[in-house]
Design a protein around this motif. Structure first.
Motif, PDB file in Angstrom:
ATOM      1  N   ARG A  59       0.822  -1.205   0.000  1.00 42.54           N
ATOM      2  CA  ARG A  59       0.000   0.000   0.000  1.00 42.54           C
ATOM      3  C   ARG A  59       0.863   1.265   0.000  1.00 42.54           C
ATOM      4  NH1 ARG A  59      -3.709  -1.595   5.060  1.00 42.54           N
ATOM      5  NH2 ARG A  59      -1.614  -2.205   5.760  1.00 42.54           N
ATOM      6  N   HIS A  61       3.311   3.111  -1.919  1.00 47.21           N
ATOM      7  CA  HIS A  61       3.848   3.157  -3.277  1.00 47.21           C
ATOM      8  C   HIS A  61       5.335   3.496  -3.275  1.00 47.21           C
ATOM      9  CE1 HIS A  61       4.710   4.751  -7.308  1.00 47.21           C
ATOM     10  NE2 HIS A  61       3.671   4.046  -7.729  1.00 47.21           N
ATOM     11  N   ASP A  62       5.740   4.447  -2.439  1.00 46.29           N
ATOM     12  CA  ASP A  62       7.148   4.853  -2.408  1.00 46.29           C
ATOM     13  C   ASP A  62       8.045   3.708  -1.944  1.00 46.29           C
ATOM     14  OD1 ASP A  62       6.504   7.378  -3.293  1.00 46.29           O
ATOM     15  OD2 ASP A  62       6.487   8.277  -1.294  1.00 46.29           O
ATOM     16  N   GLU A  65       8.430   1.271  -4.820  1.00 47.57           N
ATOM     17  CA  GLU A  65       9.338   1.838  -5.823  1.00 47.57           C
ATOM     18  C   GLU A  65      10.798   1.735  -5.359  1.00 47.57           C
ATOM     19  OE1 GLU A  65       9.918   4.035  -9.509  1.00 47.57           O
ATOM     20  OE2 GLU A  65       8.066   3.229  -8.670  1.00 47.57           O
ATOM     21  N   THR A 110      -5.220  -1.147  -5.205  1.00 47.59           N
ATOM     22  CA  THR A 110      -4.239  -0.065  -5.221  1.00 47.59           C
ATOM     23  C   THR A 110      -2.826  -0.593  -4.986  1.00 47.59           C
ATOM     24  OG1 THR A 110      -5.957   1.422  -4.402  1.00 47.59           O
ATOM     25  CG2 THR A 110      -3.691   2.198  -4.281  1.00 47.59           C
ATOM     26  N   ALA A 114       0.481  -0.325  -7.507  1.00 45.11           N
ATOM     27  CA  ALA A 114       1.807   0.162  -7.113  1.00 45.11           C
ATOM     28  C   ALA A 114       2.904  -0.778  -7.603  1.00 45.11           C
ATOM     29  CB  ALA A 114       1.879   0.314  -5.593  1.00 45.11           C
ATOM     30  N   ARG A 117       3.091  -0.753 -11.568  1.00 42.70           N
ATOM     31  CA  ARG A 117       3.743   0.454 -12.087  1.00 42.70           C
ATOM     32  C   ARG A 117       5.255   0.369 -11.936  1.00 42.70           C
ATOM     33  NH1 ARG A 117      -0.332   5.102  -9.643  1.00 42.70           N
ATOM     34  NH2 ARG A 117      -1.735   5.204 -11.443  1.00 42.70           N
ATOM     35  N   SER A 118       5.698   0.005 -10.730  1.00 44.73           N
ATOM     36  CA  SER A 118       7.140  -0.006 -10.468  1.00 44.73           C
ATOM     37  C   SER A 118       7.857  -1.048 -11.300  1.00 44.73           C
ATOM     38  CB  SER A 118       7.391  -0.251  -8.978  1.00 44.73           C
ATOM     39  OG  SER A 118       6.870   0.809  -8.199  1.00 44.73           O
TER      40      SER A 118
END
Length: 256
Positions: A59, A61-62, A65, A110, A114, A117-118
């Motif tokens: 959850r 996202h950072d 990444e 969600t 994340a 995307r990464s």
């Protein structure tokens, strides 16, 4: 250049752990991610010393990444993703706890985005990769008490298909494995006695009062059954398969 890496997300237990073990036996170099550090290290111990583990809540996202960047820098290019992470609970659409509903979407939808995307961005940059996301057969057939879970998995399935469409021009495949009832702690939590194997009978026999057919093959899945399907779809043996959902449920949905 370092050998390619396969990331297993949700590797601390159940289907995720079985997937990690199956992929390791098939020759994959693995990195493991899960929010449960104790379970992660137990899985890593089954695979071999030195398997990198990343205790991450998807959850965040950072954090996802950052972990993906570390894997790429420290261990090699991410060429395959097995995303198995998810949470589950039952409850009525009308009467369930709104916080519980939100938690399932935060993780199952969600959180998945994340990770996609990464990982998808680094795959796109190299024009190479394969992605498999574990969904659920409840994404395709209504189940009593599974409004939040089933709809979160339906959303996840469409996200994976659209991501697969976006990534196809770069030679990257994205598919879904949709299990039915599988012998995991999550499944056993639905049984009156989680330690009694006879709890599987309700899933196998079905329940007409809940409009639920049984399982034609007469058994629930083992986690390894799901892991084998994931391994196949990640492999080059499935090189012309993308944007598909493979149901591994013993025929429980009659593939409706």
């Amino acid at each position: 250049m370092s050998a390619p890496v396969t990331l297993v997300v949700g590797a601390a237990q159940g289907i995720g752990r079985a997937t990690a073990v199956t992929l390791a036996r098939a020759g994959h170099r693995l990195a493991l991610m899960d929010r449960d550090p104790v379970g992660l290290h137990k899985t890593a111990a089954l695979i071999g010393e030195g398997t990198p583990v990343y205790p991450v809540d998807i959850r965040d996202h950072d954090a996802v990444e950052f972990a993906v960047g570390n894997i790429e820098t420290d261990h090699g290019p991410l060429e395959r993703l097995a995303h198995v992470a998810g949470v589950f609970s039952t409850g009525s659409v009308l009467d369930s706890d709104p916080d519980d509903w939100q938690r399932m979407f935060d993780v199952n939808v969600t959180g998945l985005v994340a990770v996609l995307r990464s990982v998808g961005r680094v795959m796109r940059e190299r024009r190479s990769g394969s992605i498999v996301v574990v969904g659920s057969n409840s994404a395709g057939v209504p189940r009593m008490g599974m409004g939040a879970y089933g709809s979160s998995k339906a959303a996840a399935a469409m996200i994976v298909r659209v991501a697969g469409l976006e990534l196809a021009p770069y030679g990257i495949r994205a598919n879904i494995v949709a299990p039915g009832s599988t012998d995991t702690a999550m499944q056993r939590s639905l049984w009156e006695d989680p330690d009694d194997d006879n709890g599987a009978r309700s899933a196998i026999e079905g329940d007409p009062a809940q409009f639920k057919v049984g399982i034609p093959l007469g058994r629930i899945a083992e986690p390894s059954d799901i892991a084998d399907a994931i391994e196949f779809l990640l492999s080059d043996r499935a090189r012309h398969i993308t944007m598909q959902a493979l149901y591994v449920d013993g025929g429980a949905t009659l593939r409706a």
